[in-house]
Design a protein around this motif. Structure first.
Motif, PDB file in Angstrom:
ATOM      1  N   VAL A 181      24.167   0.001  20.512  1.00  0.00           N
ATOM      2  CA  VAL A 181      22.790  -0.612  21.020  1.00  0.00           C
ATOM      3  C   VAL A 181      22.712  -0.213  22.449  1.00  0.00           C
ATOM      4  CG1 VAL A 181      21.759  -2.928  21.151  1.00  0.00           C
ATOM      5  CG2 VAL A 181      23.045  -2.468  19.081  1.00  0.00           C
ATOM      6  N   ALA A 182      24.020  -0.332  23.168  1.00  0.00           N
ATOM      7  CA  ALA A 182      23.764  -0.260  24.426  1.00  0.00           C
ATOM      8  C   ALA A 182      23.116   1.172  24.914  1.00  0.00           C
ATOM      9  CB  ALA A 182      25.161  -0.767  25.221  1.00  0.00           C
ATOM     10  N   TRP A 183      23.668   2.159  24.074  1.00  0.00           N
ATOM     11  CA  TRP A 183      23.410   3.452  24.253  1.00  0.00           C
ATOM     12  C   TRP A 183      21.910   3.774  24.169  1.00  0.00           C
ATOM     13  CZ3 TRP A 183      25.039   7.241  26.951  1.00  0.00           C
ATOM     14  CH2 TRP A 183      26.465   7.715  27.344  1.00  0.00           C
ATOM     15  N   ILE A 184      21.504   2.922  23.039  1.00  0.00           N
ATOM     16  CA  ILE A 184      19.881   2.969  22.902  1.00  0.00           C
ATOM     17  C   ILE A 184      19.177   2.492  23.770  1.00  0.00           C
ATOM     18  CG2 ILE A 184      18.084   2.240  21.206  1.00  0.00           C
ATOM     19  CD1 ILE A 184      20.330   2.306  18.746  1.00  0.00           C
ATOM     20  N   CYS A 185      19.477   1.389  24.419  1.00  0.00           N
ATOM     21  CA  CYS A 185      18.689   0.848  25.310  1.00  0.00           C
ATOM     22  C   CYS A 185      18.753   1.636  26.962  1.00  0.00           C
ATOM     23  CB  CYS A 185      19.037  -0.688  25.542  1.00  0.00           C
ATOM     24  SG  CYS A 185      18.468  -1.847  24.094  1.00  0.00           S
ATOM     25  N   LEU A 186      19.959   1.938  27.057  1.00  0.00           N
ATOM     26  CA  LEU A 186      20.433   2.742  28.087  1.00  0.00           C
ATOM     27  C   LEU A 186      19.498   4.073  28.294  1.00  0.00           C
ATOM     28  CD1 LEU A 186      21.869   3.302  31.072  1.00  0.00           C
ATOM     29  CD2 LEU A 186      23.597   4.491  29.479  1.00  0.00           C
ATOM     30  N   ILE A 187      19.402   4.684  27.329  1.00  0.00           N
ATOM     31  CA  ILE A 187      18.400   6.033  27.256  1.00  0.00           C
ATOM     32  C   ILE A 187      17.106   5.659  27.625  1.00  0.00           C
ATOM     33  CG2 ILE A 187      17.777   8.044  26.229  1.00  0.00           C
ATOM     34  CD1 ILE A 187      20.873   8.188  27.026  1.00  0.00           C
TER      35      ILE A 187
END
Length: 297
Positions: A229-235
Motif C-alpha cells: 500500500v505504501a508503494w501505491i500511495c508513494l507513487i
C-alpha cells in the motif's frame, strides 16, 4: 589373544555389518521422500513462474508489433523491444538512479516510521482498555480515508513537499500494521499470560516472553500488506506533488507522450515493490522460523 576376546571382536564386527546393511527406518525414508518431493515441487513452481512471465512478454510483443486492434487498442502501445531499448538508455543515465534512490529513501522512511508506530499502537490498543477507549474511535474514523486523499492536507500541513510525501507514505502503511498487530494481540491465548504471571512475571516479562513472540506472524502479515500500500500511495504522491522519484518521472514521461519511458517507470516500480515486499516476507520467515511452519506462514 584369548578365545573370549576373539569372540567378542567377532560379535562386534557382525553387529556393525548388520547395522550397515539394515534397511533405513520408515521415518528416515519418509523424511527423505518428503524432501525430494518438496524440492521437485519448488523447481516445478519456478519453471511455471518463469514460463508465465515469458508468455506474457511474448504475447505483448506479438500484439503490439502486429498493431492488433480488436476491442483493445494494442497499436497505441510500445513494443517490448522499444521498452527494452528505453530501459537500456535510462540505465545509462544518472537521473534514473537519483529517482530510484529518492523513492527508496521516501518509502523506507515512511514505512519504517509506520512499522514502529503501528506495532506499538497496535499492542496498546489490544492490551489497554483506556488506550482503546481514547484512541480507538479516532483510528477507526481515520482508517477508511485513503492516504492519497491526504495530499491537500500534507501540502497545507508540512513546509516542504518531501515531508508531505513521507507523511502520505507513513499514513498509507500505518493502518495495515496497526490493525494486524491489534488483532494478533487480541488473538493470543490468555492462558499463556496467566501461566507466566503465576510464576511471578512482571508486565515487561509478559510483553517480552509472550506478547512479542506470539504476535510476530500477525505483525509481519501487516508489514507485508503495508509495504504494498505504501508503494501505491508513494507513487501517486510523487506524481501529484513530487519533484524527484520514479512516480514523478513516470508522470513527466506521460505528459510529453513518451510511452516507452512510461512503461520503464511502471516496470521499475514493480521491481522495487516486489523486492522490498520480498525482503519483508523473508525477514518474517527468518524471525519466525522457530514457529511451526503453518503458523509462521
Amino acid at each position: 589373544m584369548t578365545a573370549s576376546h576373539s569372540a567378542s571382536l567377532l560379535n562386534d564386527d557382525l553387529a556393525t555389518a548388520e547395522r550397515a546393511t539394515a534397511p533405513a527406518s520408515p521415518l528416515v525414508v519418509e523424511r527423505a521422500e518428503t524432501t525430494e518431493v518438496r524440492g521437485s515441487s519448488v523447481w516445478r513452481t519456478r519453471v511455471l513462474q518463469v514460463a508465465s512471465v515469458a508468455t506474457a512478454i511474448g504475447l505483448w510483443q506479438l500484439l503490439t508489433a502486429d498493431k492488433v486492434r480488436w476491442w483493445l487498442r494494442f497499436d497505441t502501445l510500445p513494443t517490448v523491444t522499444e521498452i527494452v531499448r528505453e530501459f537500456g538508455k535510462q540505465l545509462q543515465s544518472d537521473q534514473f538512479y537519483v529517482d530510484v534512490a529518492q523513492s527508496l529513501i521516501r518509502i523506507l522512511t515512511g514505512f519504517g516510521l509506520a512499522a514502529v508506530v503501528g506495532v506499538v499502537a497496535g499492542i496498546a490498543l489490544g492490551r489497554s482498555g483506556l488506550f482503546a477507549a481514547v484512541l480507538g474511535p479516532l483510528t477507526e474514523l481515520a482508517r477508511p480515508i485513503p492516504a492519497i486523499a491526504l495530499v491537500p492536507v500534507a501540502i497545507l500541513l508540512f513546509p516542504s513537499d518531501e515531508s508531505g510525501i513521507v507523511f502520505i507514505t507513513f499514513m498509507a502503511s500505518l493502518f495495515p500494521v496497526l490493525v494486524s498487530t491489534r488483532h494478533a494481540v487480541r488473538a493470543l491465548p490468555t492462558i499463556w499470560e496467566d501461566a507466566l504471571r503465576t510464576l511471578g512475571a512482571s508486565r515487561t516479562d509478559v510483553l517480552v516472553r509472550v506478547v512479542f513472540p506470539g504476535i510476530l506472524p500477525g505483525v509481519f502479515s501487516g508489514l507485508s500488506v503495508g509495504m504494498g500500500v505504501a508503494w501505491i500511495c508513494l507513487i501517486s504522491a510523487e506524481m501529484i506533488s513530487g519533484r524527484l522519484g520514479i512516480g514523478y518521472r513516470t508522470w513527466q514521461a506521460y505528459t510529453i507522450v513518451d510511452y516507452p519511458a512510461v512503461f520503464v517507470g511502471m516496470i521499475t516500480i514493480g521491481i522495487l515493490g516486489f523486492g522490498t515486499s520480498g525482503i519483508v516476507e523473508l525477514a518474517g520467515r527468518r524471525i519466525t522460523r522457530w514457529l511451526p511452519r503453518e503458523v509462521a506462514e
